[in-house]
Design a protein around this motif. Structure first.
Motif, PDB file in Angstrom:
ATOM      1  N   HIS A 150      27.646 -64.082 -54.009  1.00  0.00           N
ATOM      2  CA  HIS A 150      28.167 -62.913 -53.303  1.00  0.00           C
ATOM      3  C   HIS A 150      29.241 -63.350 -52.314  1.00  0.00           C
ATOM      4  O   HIS A 150      29.045 -64.299 -51.556  1.00  0.00           O
ATOM      5  CB  HIS A 150      27.044 -62.191 -52.553  1.00  0.00           C
ATOM      6  N   SER A 205      31.036 -58.441 -52.975  1.00  0.00           N
ATOM      7  CA  SER A 205      31.352 -58.597 -54.396  1.00  0.00           C
ATOM      8  C   SER A 205      30.417 -59.624 -55.010  1.00  0.00           C
ATOM      9  O   SER A 205      30.170 -60.679 -54.432  1.00  0.00           O
ATOM     10  CB  SER A 205      32.806 -59.040 -54.591  1.00  0.00           C
ATOM     11  N   ASN A 256      32.001 -49.704 -56.127  1.00  0.00           N
ATOM     12  CA  ASN A 256      31.844 -51.143 -55.926  1.00  0.00           C
ATOM     13  C   ASN A 256      31.164 -51.821 -57.112  1.00  0.00           C
ATOM     14  O   ASN A 256      31.663 -52.823 -57.638  1.00  0.00           O
ATOM     15  CB  ASN A 256      31.054 -51.391 -54.635  1.00  0.00           C
ATOM     16  N   TRP A 257      30.014 -51.315 -57.537  1.00  0.00           N
ATOM     17  CA  TRP A 257      29.312 -52.000 -58.622  1.00  0.00           C
ATOM     18  C   TRP A 257      30.046 -51.854 -59.951  1.00  0.00           C
ATOM     19  O   TRP A 257      30.004 -52.769 -60.792  1.00  0.00           O
ATOM     20  CB  TRP A 257      27.870 -51.502 -58.736  1.00  0.00           C
ATOM     21  N   ASP A 275      32.723 -54.554 -59.950  1.00  0.00           N
ATOM     22  CA  ASP A 275      32.156 -55.877 -60.256  1.00  0.00           C
ATOM     23  C   ASP A 275      31.810 -56.006 -61.736  1.00  0.00           C
ATOM     24  O   ASP A 275      31.996 -57.066 -62.334  1.00  0.00           O
ATOM     25  CB  ASP A 275      30.903 -56.110 -59.408  1.00  0.00           C
ATOM     26  N   TYR A 292      29.730 -62.027 -58.398  1.00  0.00           N
ATOM     27  CA  TYR A 292      30.437 -62.604 -59.536  1.00  0.00           C
ATOM     28  C   TYR A 292      29.758 -63.891 -59.969  1.00  0.00           C
ATOM     29  O   TYR A 292      28.860 -64.394 -59.290  1.00  0.00           O
ATOM     30  CB  TYR A 292      31.908 -62.842 -59.195  1.00  0.00           C
ATOM     31  N   PRO A 339      37.068 -61.761 -58.368  1.00  0.00           N
ATOM     32  CA  PRO A 339      37.368 -60.638 -57.465  1.00  0.00           C
ATOM     33  C   PRO A 339      38.601 -60.871 -56.586  1.00  0.00           C
ATOM     34  O   PRO A 339      39.295 -59.912 -56.229  1.00  0.00           O
ATOM     35  CB  PRO A 339      36.098 -60.519 -56.608  1.00  0.00           C
ATOM     36  N   LYS A 374      40.095 -57.068 -56.880  1.00  0.00           N
ATOM     37  CA  LYS A 374      38.957 -56.213 -56.512  1.00  0.00           C
ATOM     38  C   LYS A 374      39.365 -55.067 -55.579  1.00  0.00           C
ATOM     39  O   LYS A 374      38.994 -53.900 -55.831  1.00  0.00           O
ATOM     40  CB  LYS A 374      37.863 -57.082 -55.876  1.00  0.00           C
ATOM     41  N   ARG A 380      34.246 -55.426 -48.685  1.00  0.00           N
ATOM     42  CA  ARG A 380      33.140 -55.002 -49.550  1.00  0.00           C
ATOM     43  C   ARG A 380      32.489 -56.222 -50.182  1.00  0.00           C
ATOM     44  O   ARG A 380      33.168 -57.207 -50.529  1.00  0.00           O
ATOM     45  CB  ARG A 380      33.644 -54.070 -50.659  1.00  0.00           C
TER      46      ARG A 380
END
Length: 289
Positions: free
Chosen positions: A151, A159, A77-78, A81, A161, A91, A63, A157
């Motif tokens: 999360h 993340s 960031n998004w 992901d 998943y 990540p 990540k 940051r």
């Protein structure tokens, strides 16, 4: 007359930067240090694998690499992901543990996600319904394909998943470090327990244990038995050791009886005093005296 103008850059999160340069902006250091553009200049699979290999030293994770603008420019960031979700990669995945099939899945997902988002002109209502984008927001994450989202913080940051489908490949270095620690801790505890037992046993043999200690006859006696004289102690079992202990006790008694008169007879005046003391103290004797 020159007209005055104002340039405003609105960035509530303050992640962006504006820099004034002289000459061609493409030749400035801020641009030349950027990585490849996944939309305009995406490298082929072989070149992509080579770039990953250069970054996969030590404990480099997936990540933070996707967010590194010197590796690939424009991935936020998004988007990172979303790419990891479509490639089914964790990540925190170590780059050094990635296999060729995982690199291929990552390469394909990175191209597809960026191309689809740009084609929709960043209108999220036009994103495919199976995208994580629709359910990743908020403190209470939803579910995707029947699995709960979670999360975590990776590289400072947040993340998002799916733990059930995005698993770490080949384990993590943290897991590898924990296993020897548990084993060594268990071994240390076992050694301490064994050492404690040995100390307790040695303490019992050296009369350190108040419940039972070894006497002069080589047998273990309780405190009550130790305080009693030899002739009042119960006779030991009729084994070879028991007979030996009994004979030793009788020998000490006979020796004490033999040595008593001899020691008293050394004083010439002692036999008469000793004889008077040995006379029975009856009423008749007291009156006669």
């Amino acid at each position: 007359k020159s007209q005055a103008c104002q340039l405003a850059y609105c960035d509530a999160r303050r992640f962006g930067r504006i820099k004034l340069v002289e000459g061609d902006p493409a030749e400035s250091e801020a641009v030349t240090k950027l990585g490849f553009d996944p939309l305009l200049e995406m490298p082929d699979l072989e070149g992509f694998s080579q770039l990953l290999a250069k970054k996969s030293k030590g404990a480099a994770r997936l990540k933070p690499l996707l967010l590194d603008q010197s590796f690939c420019a424009g991935v936020g960031n998004w988007v990172a992901d979303e790419v990891l979700w479509h490639s089914r990669l964790h990540p925190e995945q170590l780059l050094s543990a990635l296999q060729p099939e995982h690199i291929k899945a990552l390469h394909t997902a990175l191209q597809q996600v960026v191309q689809t988002a740009v084609a929709a002109k960043a209108d999220s209502s036009k994103f495919p319904r199976d995208w994580m984008f629709h359910v990743r927001w908020g403190k209470k994450a939803g579910s995707l394909m029947g699995h709960k989202l979670d999360h975590i913080t990776v590289g400072s940051r947040t993340s998002c998943y799916v733990p059930a489908l995005q698993k770490i490949i080949g384990g993590s270095d943290a897991d590898a470090d924990d296993q020897p620690t548990k084993k060594s801790a268990a071994g240390t505890a076992g050694k301490k327990t064994a050492g404690t037992k040995r100390k307790k046993k040695q303490g019992a043999d050296s009369s350190g244990n108040p419940e039972e200690s070894q006497g002069e006859d080589g047998h273990k006696h309780s405190p009550e038995q130790q305080e009693q004289p030899c002739d009042q102690q119960p006779e030991p079992a009729t084994t070879s050791k028991g007979r030996k202990a009994k004979l030793t006790c009788r020998k000490r008694k006979s020796t004490a009886a033999d040595e008593g008169p001899t020691a008293v007879a050394e004083d010439p005046a002692e036999p008469r005093r000793h004889a008077r003391r040995m006379q029975p103290r009856t009423k008749a004797g007291i009156q006669a005296k």
